[in-house]
Design a protein around this motif. Structure first.
Motif, short mmCIF file in Angstrom:
data_model
loop_
_atom_site.label_atom_id
_atom_site.label_comp_id
_atom_site.label_asym_id
_atom_site.label_seq_id
_atom_site.Cartn_x
_atom_site.Cartn_y
_atom_site.Cartn_z
N VAL A 1 -5.82 23.53 8.78
CA VAL A 1 -5.64 22.86 10.07
C VAL A 1 -6.15 23.76 11.20
CG1 VAL A 1 -3.91 22.03 11.74
CG2 VAL A 1 -3.80 21.32 9.34
N ARG A 2 -5.79 25.03 11.15
CA ARG A 2 -6.23 25.98 12.18
C ARG A 2 -7.75 26.12 12.18
NH1 ARG A 2 -5.55 26.99 16.85
NH2 ARG A 2 -4.32 25.47 16.20
N MET A 3 -8.34 26.19 10.98
CA MET A 3 -9.79 26.31 10.87
C MET A 3 -10.50 25.11 11.50
SD MET A 3 -12.00 26.93 7.39
CE MET A 3 -10.93 28.27 6.90
N ILE A 4 -9.99 23.92 11.24
CA ILE A 4 -10.60 22.71 11.79
C ILE A 4 -10.40 22.65 13.30
CG2 ILE A 4 -10.45 20.18 11.80
CD1 ILE A 4 -9.79 20.45 8.73
N LEU A 5 -9.21 22.97 13.78
CA LEU A 5 -8.95 22.96 15.22
C LEU A 5 -9.77 24.02 15.95
CD1 LEU A 5 -5.11 22.31 15.41
CD2 LEU A 5 -6.96 20.74 16.05
N ASP A 6 -9.92 25.18 15.35
CA ASP A 6 -10.70 26.25 15.99
C ASP A 6 -12.14 25.85 16.23
OD1 ASP A 6 -8.51 27.91 16.16
OD2 ASP A 6 -9.09 29.19 14.45
N ARG A 7 -12.68 24.97 15.40
CA ARG A 7 -14.05 24.50 15.59
C ARG A 7 -14.22 23.67 16.85
NH1 ARG A 7 -16.51 20.68 12.92
NH2 ARG A 7 -18.57 21.45 13.37
N VAL A 8 -13.18 22.97 17.25
CA VAL A 8 -13.34 22.01 18.35
C VAL A 8 -12.68 22.45 19.65
CG1 VAL A 8 -13.64 20.04 16.81
CG2 VAL A 8 -11.35 20.64 17.60
#
Length: 84
Positions: free
Chosen positions: A74-81
């Motif tokens: 979840v953190r990895m995906i949120l960090d992208r955006v």
């Protein structure tokens, strides 16, 4: 190396029918998934097994997953955006 069949399957599983999830998951699987190491790819597949309502809460940052693997993804995906 990720084969085209697996990527296609993941693309369709990433389309959840909830716009808030689709705009995060579909670009992630298209642009990032193939670049992940095997452990993170497994974490992403594990994330796709979760309920949409749970993922919605996590991505809207209303709550966090209990599972550390899911927290990482979840953190990895949120960090992208999210702007830095």
């Amino acid at each position: 190396m990720v084969d085209a069949t697996e990527l296609n399957r993941l693309f369709w599983h990433s389309r959840r029918g909830m716009l808030e999830l689709d705009v995060l998951l579909v670009p992630f699987v298209r642009e990032v998934y193939a670049l992940l190491d095997a452990e993170d790819q497994a974490r992403y597949r594990k994330l796709l097994e979760c309920e949409d309502q749970d993922m919605f809460g996590w991505f809207m940052q209303r709550e966090e997953p209990q599972d550390p693997d899911l927290q990482r993804m979840v953190r990895m995906i949120l960090d992208r955006v999210q702007p830095k």
